[in-house]
Every structure is written in structure tokens, then in C-alpha cells.
Design an enzyme around this catalytic site. Structure first.
Site, PDB file in Angstrom:
ATOM      1  N   LYS A  11     -10.736  -1.298   4.420  1.00  0.00           N
ATOM      2  CA  LYS A  11     -10.855  -2.601   4.525  1.00  0.00           C
ATOM      3  C   LYS A  11     -12.152  -3.176   5.525  1.00  0.00           C
ATOM      4  O   LYS A  11     -12.559  -2.236   6.132  1.00  0.00           O
ATOM      5  CB  LYS A  11      -9.513  -3.252   5.016  1.00  0.00           C
ATOM      6  CG  LYS A  11      -8.506  -3.250   4.015  1.00  0.00           C
ATOM      7  CD  LYS A  11      -7.142  -3.792   4.597  1.00  0.00           C
ATOM      8  CE  LYS A  11      -5.978  -3.864   3.416  1.00  0.00           C
ATOM      9  NZ  LYS A  11      -4.678  -4.474   4.232  1.00  0.00           N
ATOM     10  N   TYR A  51      -5.057 -10.247  -4.608  1.00  0.00           N
ATOM     11  CA  TYR A  51      -3.810 -10.305  -3.953  1.00  0.00           C
ATOM     12  C   TYR A  51      -2.845 -11.594  -4.297  1.00  0.00           C
ATOM     13  O   TYR A  51      -2.270 -12.033  -3.520  1.00  0.00           O
ATOM     14  CB  TYR A  51      -4.076 -10.639  -2.315  1.00  0.00           C
ATOM     15  CG  TYR A  51      -4.480  -9.260  -1.562  1.00  0.00           C
ATOM     16  CD1 TYR A  51      -3.530  -8.227  -1.558  1.00  0.00           C
ATOM     17  CD2 TYR A  51      -5.504  -9.074  -0.851  1.00  0.00           C
ATOM     18  CE1 TYR A  51      -3.790  -7.134  -0.881  1.00  0.00           C
ATOM     19  CE2 TYR A  51      -6.007  -7.994   0.004  1.00  0.00           C
ATOM     20  CZ  TYR A  51      -5.020  -6.816   0.041  1.00  0.00           C
ATOM     21  OH  TYR A  51      -5.371  -6.256   0.576  1.00  0.00           O
ATOM     22  N   PHE A  59       1.042 -15.626   5.033  1.00  0.00           N
ATOM     23  CA  PHE A  59       0.032 -14.806   5.613  1.00  0.00           C
ATOM     24  C   PHE A  59      -1.022 -14.974   4.514  1.00  0.00           C
ATOM     25  O   PHE A  59      -2.304 -14.335   4.954  1.00  0.00           O
ATOM     26  CB  PHE A  59       0.219 -13.415   6.177  1.00  0.00           C
ATOM     27  CG  PHE A  59       0.819 -12.808   5.043  1.00  0.00           C
ATOM     28  CD1 PHE A  59      -0.050 -12.034   4.183  1.00  0.00           C
ATOM     29  CD2 PHE A  59       2.172 -12.305   5.206  1.00  0.00           C
ATOM     30  CE1 PHE A  59       0.564 -11.139   3.273  1.00  0.00           C
ATOM     31  CE2 PHE A  59       2.628 -11.546   4.082  1.00  0.00           C
ATOM     32  CZ  PHE A  59       2.045 -10.975   3.193  1.00  0.00           C
ATOM     33  N   ARG A  87       0.209   6.979  -0.535  1.00  0.00           N
ATOM     34  CA  ARG A  87       1.089   5.865   0.121  1.00  0.00           C
ATOM     35  C   ARG A  87       1.455   6.554   1.603  1.00  0.00           C
ATOM     36  O   ARG A  87       1.446   6.102   2.544  1.00  0.00           O
ATOM     37  CB  ARG A  87       2.098   5.393  -0.672  1.00  0.00           C
ATOM     38  CG  ARG A  87       2.040   4.406  -1.702  1.00  0.00           C
ATOM     39  CD  ARG A  87       3.287   4.337  -2.228  1.00  0.00           C
ATOM     40  NE  ARG A  87       4.320   3.802  -1.721  1.00  0.00           N
ATOM     41  CZ  ARG A  87       4.725   2.524  -1.184  1.00  0.00           C
ATOM     42  NH1 ARG A  87       3.579   1.621  -1.320  1.00  0.00           N
ATOM     43  NH2 ARG A  87       5.697   2.458  -0.814  1.00  0.00           N
ATOM     44  N   THR A  93       2.716  -0.059   6.341  1.00  0.00           N
ATOM     45  CA  THR A  93       1.928  -1.421   6.573  1.00  0.00           C
ATOM     46  C   THR A  93       1.428  -2.047   7.891  1.00  0.00           C
ATOM     47  O   THR A  93       0.336  -2.147   8.078  1.00  0.00           O
ATOM     48  CB  THR A  93       2.483  -2.765   5.865  1.00  0.00           C
ATOM     49  OG1 THR A  93       2.931  -2.167   4.433  1.00  0.00           O
ATOM     50  CG2 THR A  93       1.760  -3.903   5.728  1.00  0.00           C
ATOM     51  N   ARG A 104      -3.609   4.379   8.695  1.00  0.00           N
ATOM     52  CA  ARG A 104      -3.136   2.965   9.511  1.00  0.00           C
ATOM     53  C   ARG A 104      -2.711   3.634  10.878  1.00  0.00           C
ATOM     54  O   ARG A 104      -3.340   2.893  11.962  1.00  0.00           O
ATOM     55  CB  ARG A 104      -2.079   2.362   8.753  1.00  0.00           C
ATOM     56  CG  ARG A 104      -2.704   1.678   7.649  1.00  0.00           C
ATOM     57  CD  ARG A 104      -1.578   1.089   6.661  1.00  0.00           C
ATOM     58  NE  ARG A 104      -2.262   0.338   5.606  1.00  0.00           N
ATOM     59  CZ  ARG A 104      -1.228  -0.226   4.773  1.00  0.00           C
ATOM     60  NH1 ARG A 104      -0.015   0.185   4.514  1.00  0.00           N
ATOM     61  NH2 ARG A 104      -2.093  -1.109   3.874  1.00  0.00           N
ATOM     62  N   ASN A 114      -5.301  -3.669   8.768  1.00  0.00           N
ATOM     63  CA  ASN A 114      -4.503  -2.455   8.930  1.00  0.00           C
ATOM     64  C   ASN A 114      -5.408  -1.462   8.160  1.00  0.00           C
ATOM     65  O   ASN A 114      -4.790  -0.385   7.662  1.00  0.00           O
ATOM     66  CB  ASN A 114      -3.097  -2.501   8.331  1.00  0.00           C
ATOM     67  CG  ASN A 114      -3.075  -3.116   6.859  1.00  0.00           C
ATOM     68  OD1 ASN A 114      -4.367  -3.411   6.410  1.00  0.00           O
ATOM     69  ND2 ASN A 114      -2.035  -3.035   6.284  1.00  0.00           N
ATOM     70  N   HIS A 117      -5.909  -0.396   1.876  1.00  0.00           N
ATOM     71  CA  HIS A 117      -5.035  -0.822   0.961  1.00  0.00           C
ATOM     72  C   HIS A 117      -4.885   0.312   0.171  1.00  0.00           C
ATOM     73  O   HIS A 117      -5.842   1.021  -0.076  1.00  0.00           O
ATOM     74  CB  HIS A 117      -5.439  -1.896   0.390  1.00  0.00           C
ATOM     75  CG  HIS A 117      -4.798  -2.375  -0.958  1.00  0.00           C
ATOM     76  ND1 HIS A 117      -3.588  -3.071  -0.712  1.00  0.00           N
ATOM     77  CD2 HIS A 117      -4.989  -2.128  -2.010  1.00  0.00           C
ATOM     78  CE1 HIS A 117      -3.112  -3.145  -1.840  1.00  0.00           C
ATOM     79  NE2 HIS A 117      -3.794  -2.625  -2.935  1.00  0.00           N
ATOM     80  N   GLU A 128      -4.781  -2.789 -10.364  1.00  0.00           N
ATOM     81  CA  GLU A 128      -5.959  -2.877  -9.238  1.00  0.00           C
ATOM     82  C   GLU A 128      -7.160  -1.925  -9.589  1.00  0.00           C
ATOM     83  O   GLU A 128      -8.296  -2.492  -9.425  1.00  0.00           O
ATOM     84  CB  GLU A 128      -5.356  -2.124  -7.960  1.00  0.00           C
ATOM     85  CG  GLU A 128      -4.230  -3.192  -7.540  1.00  0.00           C
ATOM     86  CD  GLU A 128      -3.667  -2.884  -6.261  1.00  0.00           C
ATOM     87  OE1 GLU A 128      -3.683  -1.428  -5.641  1.00  0.00           O
ATOM     88  OE2 GLU A 128      -2.854  -3.429  -5.702  1.00  0.00           O
TER      89      GLU A 128
HETATM   90  P1  CMP Z   1      -1.970  -4.470   1.679  1.00  0.00           P
HETATM   91  O1  CMP Z   1      -1.479  -3.045   1.572  1.00  0.00           O
HETATM   92  O2  CMP Z   1      -3.454  -4.616   1.622  1.00  0.00           O
HETATM   93  O3  CMP Z   1      -1.280  -5.548   1.042  1.00  0.00           O
HETATM   94  C1  CMP Z   1      -1.061  -6.729   1.528  1.00  0.00           C
HETATM   95  C2  CMP Z   1      -1.642  -6.952   2.840  1.00  0.00           C
HETATM   96  O4  CMP Z   1      -0.974  -8.430   3.435  1.00  0.00           O
HETATM   97  C3  CMP Z   1      -1.089  -5.952   3.914  1.00  0.00           C
HETATM   98  O5  CMP Z   1      -1.894  -4.676   3.494  1.00  0.00           O
HETATM   99  C4  CMP Z   1      -1.425  -6.589   5.240  1.00  0.00           C
HETATM  100  O6  CMP Z   1      -2.604  -6.347   5.402  1.00  0.00           O
HETATM  101  C5  CMP Z   1      -1.184  -8.126   4.729  1.00  0.00           C
HETATM  102  N1  CMP Z   1       0.153  -8.382   5.550  1.00  0.00           N
HETATM  103  C6  CMP Z   1       1.079  -8.144   5.136  1.00  0.00           C
HETATM  104  N2  CMP Z   1       2.297  -8.429   5.979  1.00  0.00           N
HETATM  105  C7  CMP Z   1       1.582  -9.363   6.759  1.00  0.00           C
HETATM  106  C8  CMP Z   1       1.980 -10.127   7.989  1.00  0.00           C
HETATM  107  N3  CMP Z   1       3.127 -10.470   8.341  1.00  0.00           N
HETATM  108  N4  CMP Z   1       0.787 -10.880   8.643  1.00  0.00           N
HETATM  109  C9  CMP Z   1      -0.413 -10.688   8.160  1.00  0.00           C
HETATM  110  N5  CMP Z   1      -0.833  -9.949   6.862  1.00  0.00           N
HETATM  111  C10 CMP Z   1       0.220  -9.076   6.517  1.00  0.00           C
END
Ligand code: CMP
Length: 139
Positions: A11, A51, A59, A87, A93, A104, A114, A117, A128
Site C-alpha cells: 500500500k 474495494y 470507512f 494471510r 487487519t 502488518r 496497514n 493487502h 483481484e
Molecule cells: P485490506 O485487507 O486492504 O481490506 C480492506 C481494508 O479496509 C483493510 O485492509 C483496511 O485497511 C481497511 N479497513 C478495515 N477496517 C477499517 C476501519 N475500521 N477503519 C479504516 N479502515 C479499515
């Protein structure tokens, strides 16, 4: 276990911090092999399409802002049981809940920023990978 492919994004925060190599080293050490890779700066439309499953989440706007603020590295990784392995090495996450040694835990700042992805299941990996890499580019 079967050879699988999964999809990964380093990211914008990882690219900004100059940590592409560090993230890749963790992924490669786990046995995953990059088979396609592209650095790109997503448009809002591209990030929203990627997404779309999260489009109703509160969010979503923040996620799109973040994913479009700078370049990313999109890649396809291959290996035995690649989806589950990825994973595991990606971590939870929320970086605060991620296990030691995961990308992460090492590079993520918070649940929004984070670092990385990854696909969470075979169906999402298929979607994807296809979103970023046309079949003719993949062996
Ligand atoms: P990712 O694995 O890229 O998939 C969806 C993304 O949404 C996740 O990682 C986070 O970066 C983001 N995400 C998930 N939950 C939240 C949250 N509560 N607030 C902000 N971003 C979020």
C-alpha cells in the site's frame, strides 16, 4: 498441497516509507514467489472498483483516500497453499493485533494504514488478480 496464486498490494504507506524491499523479503522468506508485479498510482475509480465489496462501509471514503494518495505495488504471488500462507504472513487487519514477524506487525501503523493487502479466499484471489493483471501477462 496445491500450487496456488494470490494477490498482494504493497500500500501507499509502505511505498512512502521506502519499505518495498522489507515487505517483499518477508513474503519471499515465507516461500511465496512473485510471478507478476506492477507499480502504479490508482485513480479513485480504480480503487473504488477494487474495494467495491466495502462500498457500504463507513470507512470506504477513508480507504479510497488512502489507497490513492501515492503509488502502490500490485503483485501476484505463487506457492504451495499461497492464499492461506499469505494471510498468515500478512498478519491481522489491525497491526496492533498482528502476530510477531508478520508484515502488518512490522510495517503497519493502524487499521487504516496497514501496509499491505492480500486476498482472503480463492474467489477473491481470482477477482483481484484479474482486476490488475490480464491473463495474457501471466504464464
Ligand atoms: P485490506 O485487507 O486492504 O481490506 C480492506 C481494508 O479496509 C483493510 O485492509 C483496511 O485497511 C481497511 N479497513 C478495515 N477496517 C477499517 C476501519 N475500521 N477503519 C479504516 N479502515 C479499515
Amino acid at each position: 498441497m496445491a500450487i496456488e496464486r494470490t494477490f498482494s498490494i504493497l500500500k501507499p504507506d509502505t511505498v512512502e516509507k521506502n519499505k518495498i524491499g522489507e515487505a517483499l523479503a518477508i513474503l519471499e522468506s515465507s516461500g511465496l514467489r512473485p510471478v507478476a508485479m506492477r507499480m502504479m498510482h490508482l485513480t479513485r475509480k480504480q480503487a473504488e472498483g477494487f474495494y467495491y465489496v466495502h462500498r457500504e462501509r463507513k470507512f470506504f471514503g477513508e480507504l479510497v483516500d488512502f489507497m490513492t494518495r501515492g503509488p502502490i505495488v500490485a503483485m501476484v504471488l505463487e506457492g504451495e497453499g499461497a492464499i492461506a500462507k499469505y494471510r498468515e504472513v500478512m498478519g491481522a487487519t489491525d497491526p496492533a493485533k498482528a502476530a510477531e514477524g508478520t508484515v502488518r506487525k512490522k510495517l503497519g501503523a493502524n487499521i487504516g494504514e496497514n501496509a499491505i493487502h492480500g486476498s482472503d479466499a480463492p474467489e477473491t484471489a481470482k477477482f483481484e488478480i484479474g482486476y490488475f493483471f490480464p491473463g495474457y501477462e501471466l504464464g
